[in-house]
Scaffold this active site. Structure first.
Site, PDB file in Angstrom:
ATOM      1  N   HIS A 179       2.333   4.473  -5.121  1.00  0.00           N
ATOM      2  CA  HIS A 179       2.972   5.527  -5.912  1.00  0.00           C
ATOM      3  C   HIS A 179       3.066   5.039  -7.362  1.00  0.00           C
ATOM      4  O   HIS A 179       2.627   3.916  -7.683  1.00  0.00           O
ATOM      5  CB  HIS A 179       4.349   5.879  -5.327  1.00  0.00           C
ATOM      6  CG  HIS A 179       5.232   4.696  -5.083  1.00  0.00           C
ATOM      7  ND1 HIS A 179       5.741   3.934  -6.106  1.00  0.00           N
ATOM      8  CD2 HIS A 179       5.672   4.129  -3.930  1.00  0.00           C
ATOM      9  CE1 HIS A 179       6.480   2.968  -5.602  1.00  0.00           C
ATOM     10  NE2 HIS A 179       6.444   3.038  -4.272  1.00  0.00           N
ATOM     11  N   GLU A 180       3.658   5.857  -8.202  1.00  0.00           N
ATOM     12  CA  GLU A 180       3.730   5.534  -9.638  1.00  0.00           C
ATOM     13  C   GLU A 180       4.455   4.208  -9.905  1.00  0.00           C
ATOM     14  O   GLU A 180       4.213   3.569 -10.920  1.00  0.00           O
ATOM     15  CB  GLU A 180       4.426   6.667 -10.406  1.00  0.00           C
ATOM     16  CG  GLU A 180       3.519   7.846 -10.711  1.00  0.00           C
ATOM     17  CD  GLU A 180       2.378   7.503 -11.660  1.00  0.00           C
ATOM     18  OE1 GLU A 180       2.615   6.809 -12.667  1.00  0.00           O
ATOM     19  OE2 GLU A 180       1.238   7.926 -11.381  1.00  0.00           O
TER      20      GLU A 180
ATOM     21  N   GLY B 238       0.801  -1.219   0.000  1.00  0.00           N
ATOM     22  CA  GLY B 238       0.000   0.000   0.000  1.00  0.00           C
ATOM     23  C   GLY B 238       0.836   1.272   0.000  1.00  0.00           C
ATOM     24  O   GLY B 238       2.028   1.249  -0.261  1.00  0.00           O
TER      25      GLY B 238
ATOM     26  N   GLN C 285       7.522  -9.788   7.815  1.00  0.00           N
ATOM     27  CA  GLN C 285       8.756  -9.449   7.106  1.00  0.00           C
ATOM     28  C   GLN C 285       9.491  -8.285   7.765  1.00  0.00           C
ATOM     29  O   GLN C 285      10.533  -7.855   7.276  1.00  0.00           O
ATOM     30  CB  GLN C 285       8.493  -9.180   5.626  1.00  0.00           C
ATOM     31  CG  GLN C 285       7.787  -7.872   5.322  1.00  0.00           C
ATOM     32  CD  GLN C 285       7.441  -7.760   3.851  1.00  0.00           C
ATOM     33  OE1 GLN C 285       6.644  -8.511   3.311  1.00  0.00           O
ATOM     34  NE2 GLN C 285       8.060  -6.802   3.167  1.00  0.00           N
TER      35      GLN C 285
ATOM     36  N   HIS D  95       4.238   1.425  -8.087  1.00  0.00           N
ATOM     37  CA  HIS D  95       3.199   0.389  -7.982  1.00  0.00           C
ATOM     38  C   HIS D  95       2.277   0.426  -9.210  1.00  0.00           C
ATOM     39  O   HIS D  95       1.882  -0.611  -9.748  1.00  0.00           O
ATOM     40  CB  HIS D  95       2.323   0.620  -6.747  1.00  0.00           C
ATOM     41  CG  HIS D  95       3.054   0.537  -5.434  1.00  0.00           C
ATOM     42  ND1 HIS D  95       3.233   1.624  -4.606  1.00  0.00           N
ATOM     43  CD2 HIS D  95       3.631  -0.502  -4.791  1.00  0.00           C
ATOM     44  CE1 HIS D  95       3.880   1.251  -3.521  1.00  0.00           C
ATOM     45  NE2 HIS D  95       4.144  -0.032  -3.602  1.00  0.00           N
TER      46      HIS D  95
HETATM   47  P1  AMP Z   1       5.967  -2.519  -1.693  1.00  0.00           P
HETATM   48  O1  AMP Z   1       4.597  -1.931  -1.517  1.00  0.00           O
HETATM   49  O2  AMP Z   1       7.065  -1.557  -1.365  1.00  0.00           O
HETATM   50  O3  AMP Z   1       6.116  -3.866  -1.036  1.00  0.00           O
HETATM   51  O4  AMP Z   1       6.124  -2.775  -3.245  1.00  0.00           O
HETATM   52  C1  AMP Z   1       5.213  -3.565  -3.969  1.00  0.00           C
HETATM   53  C2  AMP Z   1       5.788  -3.891  -5.320  1.00  0.00           C
HETATM   54  O5  AMP Z   1       6.048  -2.684  -6.038  1.00  0.00           O
HETATM   55  C3  AMP Z   1       7.127  -4.636  -5.223  1.00  0.00           C
HETATM   56  O6  AMP Z   1       7.161  -5.645  -6.202  1.00  0.00           O
HETATM   57  C4  AMP Z   1       8.135  -3.558  -5.495  1.00  0.00           C
HETATM   58  O7  AMP Z   1       9.343  -4.045  -6.060  1.00  0.00           O
HETATM   59  C5  AMP Z   1       7.384  -2.698  -6.504  1.00  0.00           C
HETATM   60  N1  AMP Z   1       7.943  -1.340  -6.519  1.00  0.00           N
HETATM   61  C6  AMP Z   1       8.212  -0.557  -5.444  1.00  0.00           C
HETATM   62  N2  AMP Z   1       8.771   0.603  -5.833  1.00  0.00           N
HETATM   63  C7  AMP Z   1       8.871   0.549  -7.191  1.00  0.00           C
HETATM   64  C8  AMP Z   1       9.367   1.453  -8.186  1.00  0.00           C
HETATM   65  N3  AMP Z   1       9.885   2.634  -7.872  1.00  0.00           N
HETATM   66  N4  AMP Z   1       9.305   1.058  -9.473  1.00  0.00           N
HETATM   67  C9  AMP Z   1       8.782  -0.153  -9.808  1.00  0.00           C
HETATM   68  N5  AMP Z   1       8.291  -1.037  -8.920  1.00  0.00           N
HETATM   69  C10 AMP Z   1       8.331  -0.691  -7.625  1.00  0.00           C
END
Ligand code: AMP
Length: 277
Positions: A31-32, A28, A58, A34
């Site tokens: 951002h762009e 959650g 985690q 996601h």
């Molecule tokens: P998180 O919510 O941080 O667990 O991220 C969810 C998914 O989004 C994970 O697979 C991350 O690797 C991916 N993600 C997070 N930041 C970025 C980004 N800047 N560009 C591309 N994918 C991202």
């Protein structure tokens, strides 16, 4: 857009859907970065499921689980605008009840980089992702290149455990000044936000050195480290030049060389990586 809050309901829906589901697992505070995963999934599946779950297992006890940014209403609004089909928002109590006792652990790829600083982190990730895969039964699941070690470990889990799911790795989305988008960027003060550009600068330096003919991985590590050390707000956890597939450290640079960084800016820990080709 369907909002599903229980495992039973999600199970039911994934059984009914003849469609091939594309899953984007997130914690959650979207951002762009996601959203680029969501858009990628939308083009390649009949329906897209985004899961939002700040996964307690985690985080180690000294990490930012309680402080981790959350804004479900904002996330739901953004996902509706992206024409997401299903949002799965399970509760921690249902995902990991008191009597919970099963873990999924990948034993290669974890004995370095992030794991050295966040012991147990990846078994928390693989366990929750395996649960999400079982509950949602997607045809494809989307992960970001930014968390390259996580993506590689999940690929390994899927291959080893014969999970019939295609893992898609999507390029990192960056701010205009190169900082990789991350929910944790919201922790940064204005001065820290300026300092945080040092990660991208160090990765770019590594790529330029490689393109300029440098062959010695150690020279890259040294130059990157000294660039980061010039930034008073930055503290290095690791600077790695590794093979993009195995994540083993390289001595000589080759086509598959990847620069990977973890740097603390004040209290905020940021990670990033770049293929040097
Ligand atoms: P998180 O919510 O941080 O667990 O991220 C969810 C998914 O989004 C994970 O697979 C991350 O690797 C991916 N993600 C997070 N930041 C970025 C980004 N800047 N560009 C591309 N994918 C991202």
């Amino acid at each position: 857009m369907k909002i599903i809050r229980t495992i039973a309901e999600m199970n039911q829906l994934s059984k009914q859907e003849n469609a091939s589901l594309g899953l984007v697992p997130t914690m959650g505070y979207l951002h762009e970065g996601h959203l680029s995963l969501v858009r990628e999934a939308r083009g390649a599946n009949t329906a897209v499921v985004v899961s939002i779950f700040v996964n307690p297992i985690q985080f180690s006890p000294d990490e930012d689980f309680d402080a981790y940014p959350r804004d479900l209403n904002r996330d739901l609004k953004i996902l509706a605008e992206e024409r997401t089909d299903i949002v799965f928002v399970p509760s921690a109590e249902e995902m990991f009840p008191r009597e919970y006792a099963s873990w999924v652990e990948v034993t290669s790829l974890i004995n370095r980089l992030e794991e050295a600083f966040r012991p147990g982190h990846f078994r928390g990730v693989t366990t929750v992702v395996a649960k999400l895969f079982n509950i949602i039964r997607p045809a494809k699941a989307y992960f970001g290149q930014k968390d390259i070690q996580q993506a590689s470990i999940i690929k390994k889990m899927v291959a080893d455990l014969n999970m019939n799911i295609e893992i898609m790795i999507i390029p990192t989305v960056r701010e205009d000044d190169g900082l990789a988008m991350s929910s944790r960027n919201s922790y940064l003060s204005p001065a820290e936000r300026r300092a945080a550009t040092v990660l991208f600068k160090a990765l770019t330096l590594a790529r330029k050195m490689k393109q300029g003919g440098e062959q010695d991985a150690n020279n890259l590590r040294q130059q990157m480290s000294s660039l980061i050390q010039k930034e008073p707000l930055a503290h290095i956890d690791y600077v790695s030049i590794a093979d993009a597939d195995t994540l083993e450290e390289l001595f000589l640079l080759d086509k598959n060389a990847l620069a990977i960084l973890a740097v603390r800016i004040g209290k905020t820990r940021l990670i990033d990586n770049m293929l040097l080709e």
